[in-house]
Design a protein around this motif. Structure first.
Motif, short mmCIF file in Angstrom:
data_model
loop_
_atom_site.label_atom_id
_atom_site.label_comp_id
_atom_site.label_asym_id
_atom_site.label_seq_id
_atom_site.Cartn_x
_atom_site.Cartn_y
_atom_site.Cartn_z
N GLN A 190 0.74 -0.93 -0.02
CA GLN A 190 0.06 -0.18 0.01
C GLN A 190 0.81 1.28 -0.13
OE1 GLN A 190 -3.99 0.44 2.28
NE2 GLN A 190 -2.39 1.77 3.60
N LEU A 191 0.33 2.12 -0.92
CA LEU A 191 1.23 3.61 -0.79
C LEU A 191 0.21 4.63 -0.17
CD1 LEU A 191 2.70 3.48 -4.49
CD2 LEU A 191 3.94 3.91 -2.49
N GLY A 192 1.18 5.32 0.48
CA GLY A 192 0.37 6.72 1.22
C GLY A 192 0.21 7.43 -0.13
N PRO A 193 -0.26 8.93 0.16
CA PRO A 193 -0.64 9.65 -1.16
C PRO A 193 0.68 10.18 -1.77
CG PRO A 193 -0.59 10.71 1.26
CD PRO A 193 -0.74 9.36 1.52
N ASN A 194 0.47 10.39 -3.00
CA ASN A 194 1.33 11.15 -3.82
C ASN A 194 0.65 12.42 -4.31
OD1 ASN A 194 3.13 8.87 -3.87
ND2 ASN A 194 2.05 8.18 -5.72
N HIS A 195 1.27 13.44 -4.50
CA HIS A 195 0.52 14.72 -4.92
C HIS A 195 1.21 15.17 -6.40
CE1 HIS A 195 -0.57 14.87 -0.65
NE2 HIS A 195 0.95 14.67 -0.37
N SER A 248 -3.66 5.47 -0.50
CA SER A 248 -4.50 5.80 0.47
C SER A 248 -4.01 7.19 1.10
CB SER A 248 -4.48 4.74 1.60
OG SER A 248 -5.43 5.11 2.49
N GLY A 249 -5.08 7.66 2.00
CA GLY A 249 -4.71 9.02 2.56
C GLY A 249 -5.31 10.25 1.78
N VAL A 250 -4.74 11.33 2.00
CA VAL A 250 -5.22 12.48 1.51
C VAL A 250 -4.39 12.98 0.36
CG1 VAL A 250 -6.32 14.84 1.71
CG2 VAL A 250 -6.82 13.01 3.31
N GLU A 251 -4.54 13.20 -0.90
CA GLU A 251 -3.72 13.50 -2.02
C GLU A 251 -4.10 15.15 -2.26
OE1 GLU A 251 -2.11 9.67 -4.67
OE2 GLU A 251 -4.26 10.80 -5.42
N ASP A 252 -2.98 15.88 -2.54
CA ASP A 252 -3.12 17.29 -2.83
C ASP A 252 -3.87 17.95 -1.99
OD1 ASP A 252 -1.50 16.67 -5.32
OD2 ASP A 252 -3.46 15.94 -6.29
N GLY A 253 -3.80 17.71 -0.61
CA GLY A 253 -4.58 18.54 0.29
C GLY A 253 -5.94 18.50 0.40
N LYS A 254 -6.54 17.41 -0.38
CA LYS A 254 -8.22 17.69 -0.58
C LYS A 254 -8.57 16.29 -0.90
CE LYS A 254 -11.68 19.84 -3.31
NZ LYS A 254 -12.12 20.84 -4.64
N TYR A 255 -8.11 15.53 -1.62
CA TYR A 255 -8.84 14.32 -2.05
C TYR A 255 -8.45 12.97 -1.33
CZ TYR A 255 -9.27 17.62 -5.64
OH TYR A 255 -9.55 18.81 -6.63
N GLY A 256 -9.42 12.59 -0.58
CA GLY A 256 -9.15 11.37 0.36
C GLY A 256 -9.45 10.10 -0.34
N LEU A 257 -8.53 9.05 -0.27
CA LEU A 257 -8.75 7.84 -0.49
C LEU A 257 -8.61 6.82 0.48
CD1 LEU A 257 -5.70 8.19 -3.41
CD2 LEU A 257 -8.37 8.29 -3.97
N ILE A 258 -9.31 5.98 0.23
CA ILE A 258 -9.50 4.85 1.25
C ILE A 258 -8.31 3.98 1.43
CG2 ILE A 258 -11.96 4.69 0.95
CD1 ILE A 258 -11.71 1.92 -0.21
#
Length: 342
Positions: free
Chosen positions: A11-16, A280-290
């Motif tokens: 699993q990867l955390g967010p990329n921006h 997963s996590g919040v990408e680009d400060g706005k977009y949440g991923l499960i």
């Protein structure tokens, strides 16, 4: 002998949008190394693992969009992707990796949401899949604050079908499958496909929500389904009236429930293991991923599941013989239907 396969979901955390490729490669390589330390032979990465999930943006919002695409024919040689496969080769790991693909076919530029299977035994890419079920809308919403899903705008539907394949070198002493007209293997034994190299199938994100994706692979005898995904935790404009009344937390919980439902139910119905890997996590400060990266058994049990929304490796040891009881029943039912005549 049991056919044991040791697998991991990375699993990867967010990329921006502004995350340097070097940083993403470094994280992916660390996950490969962590999977190797756990004893994995195969590692599955998420959809669009190399970038943020840029198809949420309008074309004009990403003026340098070409930097988010890779030429599928140069993955093993391009400086942008080669370090992943070099490290996989060094560690002897097979890898399933999701990426945004650009290609030129018939003189026309084409773009797909794709993934590839790299075989360490072969030292080459063994199979490629292009996402078929593209979700969302073709045009962005008028509301500037809406969360869009614009894969239909960015990508063409996949054109490679759901084609299962065998992955060599993962399980010792597998039965050779070349046979003569008498149905006998070249080692003198009767052919037995259930003793051969593992049969894999790949799908991407929204594909997992459609029965035909799984059934196409199930009818080909697939034993392990590999699925990377980026699933939104909150997109009320896309989801309809009821979801627009939900809180972020309620929407995220519902998305997690639906993800777990399709992975466990379809693994059970097709008597196969499945490995799903999230970004997963919040990408680009706005977009949440499960989150929800998980490894599921042919009985529908979750064998391992991610606990965080960041970079994380989960691991399980699969006995592929666990697929046989369910597949034998399906075979008997299929034969019964064929023999039945009203």
């Amino acid at each position: 002998m049991a056919r044991i396969l040791r697998v991991a979901a990375a699993q990867l955390g967010p990329n921006h949008l502004d995350t340097p490729r070097e940083d993403i490669l470094d994280r992916i390589i660390k996950l490969l190394q962590a999977a190797f330390q756990k004893g994995a032979q195969l590692v599955v990465f998420p959809e669009t693992a190399l970038t943020t999930f840029f198809p949420r943006y309008r074309l004009e919002d990403v003026p340098q969009s070409d930097q988010y695409f890779e030429d599928g024919s140069t993955l093993l040689t391009s400086a942008r992707t080669r370090p992943i496969f070099d490290e996989a080769a060094r560690l002897g790991l097979d890898v399933c990796l999701g990426f945004a693909e650009k290609s030129t076919e018939g003189g026309q530029r084409r773009q797909h949401n794709s993934c590839v299977y790299y075989s360490a035994r072969r030292g080459d890419i063994l199979a490629k899949y292009r996402k078929i079920h593209l979700p969302g809308t073709l045009q962005p919403f008028e509301d500037a604050d809406a969360i869009n899903q614009l894969e239909k705008l960015w990508f063409s539907p996949g054109d490679l079908g759901f084609t299962a394949f065998r992955a060599p070198g993962l399980i010792p002493n597998t039965t050779k499958l070349s046979v003569g007209g008498d149905g006998v293997n070249n080692n003198g034994n009767a052919r037995d496909d259930s003793r051969g190299d593992p049969i894999m199938g790949m799908m991407i994100c929204n594909d997992r929500r459609w029965a035909e994706s799984w059934r196409c692979y199930g009818l080909q005898g697939a034993e392990v389904i590999l699925c990377g995904y980026n699933t939104t935790a909150w997109a009320p404009d896309l989801c309809g009236k009821v979801e627009m009344q939900q809180t972020y937390e309620e929407s995220e919980e519902e998305s997690m429930f639906q993800h777990r439902l399709v992975m466990t139910a379809n693994s059970y119905m097709n008597s196969c293991f499945s490995i799903s890997a999230a970004k997963s996590g919040v990408e680009d400060g706005k977009y949440g991923l499960i989150r929800g990266s998980m490894i599921v058994s042919p009985d529908g049990y979750v064998l391992a599941e991610a606990k965080t929304k960041g970079d994380e490796v989960i691991f399980a040891e699969l006995d592929l013989d666990d697929c046989l009881p369910g597949k034998s029943m399906v075979s008997l039912l299929s034969q019964a239907m064929t023999d039945y005549s009203p």
